[in-house]
Motif scaffolding. Structure first.
Motif, PDB file in Angstrom:
ATOM      1  N   ALA A 348       0.826  -1.208   0.000  1.00 41.79           N
ATOM      2  CA  ALA A 348       0.000   0.000   0.000  1.00 41.79           C
ATOM      3  C   ALA A 348       0.864   1.264   0.000  1.00 41.79           C
ATOM      4  O   ALA A 348       0.552   2.247  -0.691  1.00 41.79           O
ATOM      5  N   LEU A 349       1.956   1.248   0.752  1.00 39.37           N
ATOM      6  CA  LEU A 349       2.819   2.426   0.822  1.00 39.37           C
ATOM      7  C   LEU A 349       3.495   2.720  -0.517  1.00 39.37           C
ATOM      8  O   LEU A 349       3.801   3.879  -0.824  1.00 39.37           O
ATOM      9  N   MET A 350       3.719   1.693  -1.329  1.00 38.63           N
ATOM     10  CA  MET A 350       4.309   1.928  -2.653  1.00 38.63           C
ATOM     11  C   MET A 350       3.330   2.623  -3.597  1.00 38.63           C
ATOM     12  O   MET A 350       3.742   3.295  -4.541  1.00 38.63           O
ATOM     13  N   LEU A 351       2.027   2.482  -3.338  1.00 37.33           N
ATOM     14  CA  LEU A 351       1.024   3.075  -4.221  1.00 37.33           C
ATOM     15  C   LEU A 351       0.716   4.536  -3.880  1.00 37.33           C
ATOM     16  O   LEU A 351       0.352   5.314  -4.766  1.00 37.33           O
ATOM     17  N   VAL A 352       0.853   4.920  -2.601  1.00 34.59           N
ATOM     18  CA  VAL A 352       0.456   6.266  -2.172  1.00 34.59           C
ATOM     19  C   VAL A 352       1.175   7.381  -2.935  1.00 34.59           C
ATOM     20  O   VAL A 352       0.533   8.337  -3.383  1.00 34.59           O
ATOM     21  N   PRO A 353       2.511   7.328  -3.142  1.00 34.83           N
ATOM     22  CA  PRO A 353       3.178   8.456  -3.824  1.00 34.83           C
ATOM     23  C   PRO A 353       2.744   8.664  -5.266  1.00 34.83           C
ATOM     24  O   PRO A 353       2.981   9.741  -5.827  1.00 34.83           O
ATOM     25  N   HIS A 354       2.120   7.656  -5.890  1.00 30.52           N
ATOM     26  CA  HIS A 354       1.710   7.782  -7.285  1.00 30.52           C
ATOM     27  C   HIS A 354       0.346   8.454  -7.441  1.00 30.52           C
ATOM     28  O   HIS A 354      -0.106   8.675  -8.572  1.00 30.52           O
ATOM     29  N   ALA A 355      -0.322   8.765  -6.334  1.00 29.16           N
ATOM     30  CA  ALA A 355      -1.644   9.386  -6.403  1.00 29.16           C
ATOM     31  C   ALA A 355      -1.519  10.838  -6.845  1.00 29.16           C
ATOM     32  O   ALA A 355      -0.713  11.593  -6.307  1.00 29.16           O
ATOM     33  N   THR A 356      -2.310  11.230  -7.828  1.00 29.99           N
ATOM     34  CA  THR A 356      -2.306  12.617  -8.305  1.00 29.99           C
ATOM     35  C   THR A 356      -3.601  13.345  -7.973  1.00 29.99           C
ATOM     36  O   THR A 356      -3.706  14.536  -8.186  1.00 29.99           O
ATOM     37  N   ASN A 357      -4.606  12.625  -7.454  1.00 26.53           N
ATOM     38  CA  ASN A 357      -5.809  13.278  -6.926  1.00 26.53           C
ATOM     39  C   ASN A 357      -6.338  12.435  -5.779  1.00 26.53           C
ATOM     40  O   ASN A 357      -5.890  11.314  -5.543  1.00 26.53           O
ATOM     41  N   ILE A 358      -7.312  12.975  -5.071  1.00 23.30           N
ATOM     42  CA  ILE A 358      -7.775  12.332  -3.840  1.00 23.30           C
ATOM     43  C   ILE A 358      -8.389  10.966  -4.094  1.00 23.30           C
ATOM     44  O   ILE A 358      -8.323  10.076  -3.241  1.00 23.30           O
ATOM     45  N   HIS A 359      -8.969  10.746  -5.273  1.00 25.48           N
ATOM     46  CA  HIS A 359      -9.590   9.455  -5.568  1.00 25.48           C
ATOM     47  C   HIS A 359      -8.555   8.340  -5.673  1.00 25.48           C
ATOM     48  O   HIS A 359      -8.855   7.180  -5.375  1.00 25.48           O
ATOM     49  N   HIS A 360      -7.347   8.683  -6.111  1.00 24.93           N
ATOM     50  CA  HIS A 360      -6.297   7.670  -6.217  1.00 24.93           C
ATOM     51  C   HIS A 360      -5.817   7.185  -4.852  1.00 24.93           C
ATOM     52  O   HIS A 360      -5.142   6.159  -4.758  1.00 24.93           O
ATOM     53  N   LEU A 361      -6.143   7.930  -3.789  1.00 19.27           N
ATOM     54  CA  LEU A 361      -5.686   7.570  -2.443  1.00 19.27           C
ATOM     55  C   LEU A 361      -6.605   6.560  -1.760  1.00 19.27           C
ATOM     56  O   LEU A 361      -6.212   5.952  -0.757  1.00 19.27           O
ATOM     57  N   ILE A 362      -7.817   6.369  -2.289  1.00 23.11           N
ATOM     58  CA  ILE A 362      -8.809   5.568  -1.565  1.00 23.11           C
ATOM     59  C   ILE A 362      -8.337   4.135  -1.343  1.00 23.11           C
ATOM     60  O   ILE A 362      -8.329   3.631  -0.213  1.00 23.11           O
ATOM     61  N   LEU A 363      -7.936   3.447  -2.423  1.00 18.13           N
ATOM     62  CA  LEU A 363      -7.557   2.040  -2.316  1.00 18.13           C
ATOM     63  C   LEU A 363      -6.304   1.835  -1.457  1.00 18.13           C
ATOM     64  O   LEU A 363      -6.327   1.022  -0.517  1.00 18.13           O
TER      65      LEU A 363
END
Length: 417
Positions: A348-363
């Motif tokens: 999960a921590l590897m995915l967080v920095p790739h989020a470019t808007n709030i919706h990308h953070l949900i999963l």
């Protein structure tokens, strides 16, 4: 005569009611859950408030800087006799804000880390103290300190005052966490029941983490900084009254000579592994607490409410994870549940920095919260079980180590950030 007899009977019934209430394990569990809820609600309410508040108070009386992109070279001629001209170096408002937010990262990180560091220092003293005077007095002291910290947060208007409030909360959290978990371990001697009870108590913690960020973001967005902390300060006395009525804080000395020392407990490799799992599980969320709101302000241009809502998936899934793996961890094996949880945290921590808007953070945030809940609800009761089977059933010391592990995760996580 009859009235006196009736008064005596009513007093006897009231006394019997309060006596049965004080013996109730469920009421003790409710008190601990409420204490953890309020403590963690204060802990997370500040997350969407502090970065924006510090930025606002530093720029309250400043006018926006003018935007200059490319200099006009005809306006700044160069010749061999006059070459000491000065080119404009003013950054645009967005570039200036970006630079200042990067600098603010450090200050915000230090403020958030102060609570974990102070709690880390306090825990080795609170654990042995509970052996000498029992759990109820440190528990009540934790409530009083948390109330004072909340009031300081409400009216603090400078970085130094807010820093003191955050550090003071660390002392209160140490008293509440160590005493509360020790009290539950003592009241629930059966390993399965203890796991269920601690899952419920950690559910209170999860509820505080769930409510705190959106509550803080919403209140700060529409009402200001003072109001959310005043509401928390008004809610806190309810827990204090319950403690006075049910726990009746007083000295309840335990058999201190049979209590294992902190050195003895830390030397136990099984306790070290369980504590290490708690540390590594909480390092990731510790990095995100100060970094994610500032990243969202800088990259996503998010408002205060959105910064709080970003933590909502993690909070909801943490509540689900703690309540699910309180009993399930006992059934499938707590070590296995903890191992799976740590693996999910890493992904999960590897995915967080790739989020470019709030919706990308949900999963990724939902996966992160669920996995931390798996580890915490598995390893906290396991610490009590390890003391039962390998040492003496006195729990203040081992839950001081558990809380040290939790704080160490937050301190290291923020330092890494």
């Amino acid at each position: 005569m009859g009235s006196r007899v009736g008064e005596y009977v009513s007093r006897t019934k009231i006394g019997a009611y309060f006596h049965s209430a004080r013996e109730s394990r469920k009421l003790v569990l409710i008190i601990v859950a409420i204490a953890l809820l309020l403590d963690n609600m204060l802990l997370t309410t500040v997350v969407p408030i502090i970065p924006g508040f510090l930025y606002d108070i530093r720029h309250r009386h400043q006018t926006p800087a003018p935007t200059i992109t490319t200099p006009d070279w005809n306006e700044y001629p160069y010749n061999e006799t006059n070459y000491n001209y000065t080119l404009p170096t003013t950054l645009s408002p967005d570039e200036m804000k970006h630079r200042e937010l990067l600098e603010e990262n450090v200050e915000t990180g230090f403020m958030f880390a102060s609570k974990a560091v102070v709690q880390l220092i306090t825990n080795p003293f609170v654990g042995p103290l509970t052996h000498r005077i029992g759990y109820s007095i440190p528990m009540f002291c934790g409530f009083v300190i948390m109330f004072v910290s909340t009031v300081i947060f409400a009216f603090g208007r400078s970085y130094s005052v807010l820093f003191i409030a955050r550090a003071l909360q660390g002392i209160g959290s140490s008293c509440s966490s160590v005493s509360g978990m020790g009290m539950l371990a003592e009241r629930y001697p059966d390993d399965k029941e203890r796991g269920n009870a601690m899952g419920v108590a950690l559910g209170g913690l999860a509820l505080g983490v769930l409510i705190g960020p959106p509550f803080g973001g919403f209140m700060y967005e529409f009402f200001g900084k003072t109001e959310p902390f005043l509401i928390l300060a008004c809610l806190a006395p309810a827990d204090g009254c319950l403690q006075l009525l049910i726990l009746q804080p007083g000295v309840n000395k335990m058999e201190e000579e049979n209590a294992p020392s902190l050195k003895e407990l830390i030397s136990d490799p099984y306790i070290l592994i369980a504590a290490g799992a708690i540390t590594f599980a909480n390092m990731g969320i510790a990095m995100l607490e100060p970094a994610l709101p500032i990243h969202m302000m800088d990259v996503m241009k998010s408002a205060n409410l959105q910064q709080g809502l970003a933590f909502l998936p993690a909070s909801i899934s943490y509540a689900i994870g703690t309540n699910l793996f309180g009993p399930l961890g006992h059934r499938m094996g707590r070590w296995k549940a903890s191992l799976i949880g740590i693996a999910i945290i890493g992904f999960a921590l590897m995915l967080v920095p790739h989020a470019t808007n709030i919706h990308h953070l949900i999963l990724p945030m939902a996966a992160l919260g669920f996995a931390i809940g798996m580890v915490d609800s598995s390893m906290m009761p396991e610490l009590g079980n390890l003391v039962d089977i390998r040492h003496t059933a006195v729990y203040g010391g081992v839950y001081a180590i558990g809380d040290i592990a939790f704080c160490l995760g937050f301190a290291i996580g923020i330092i890494l950030f």
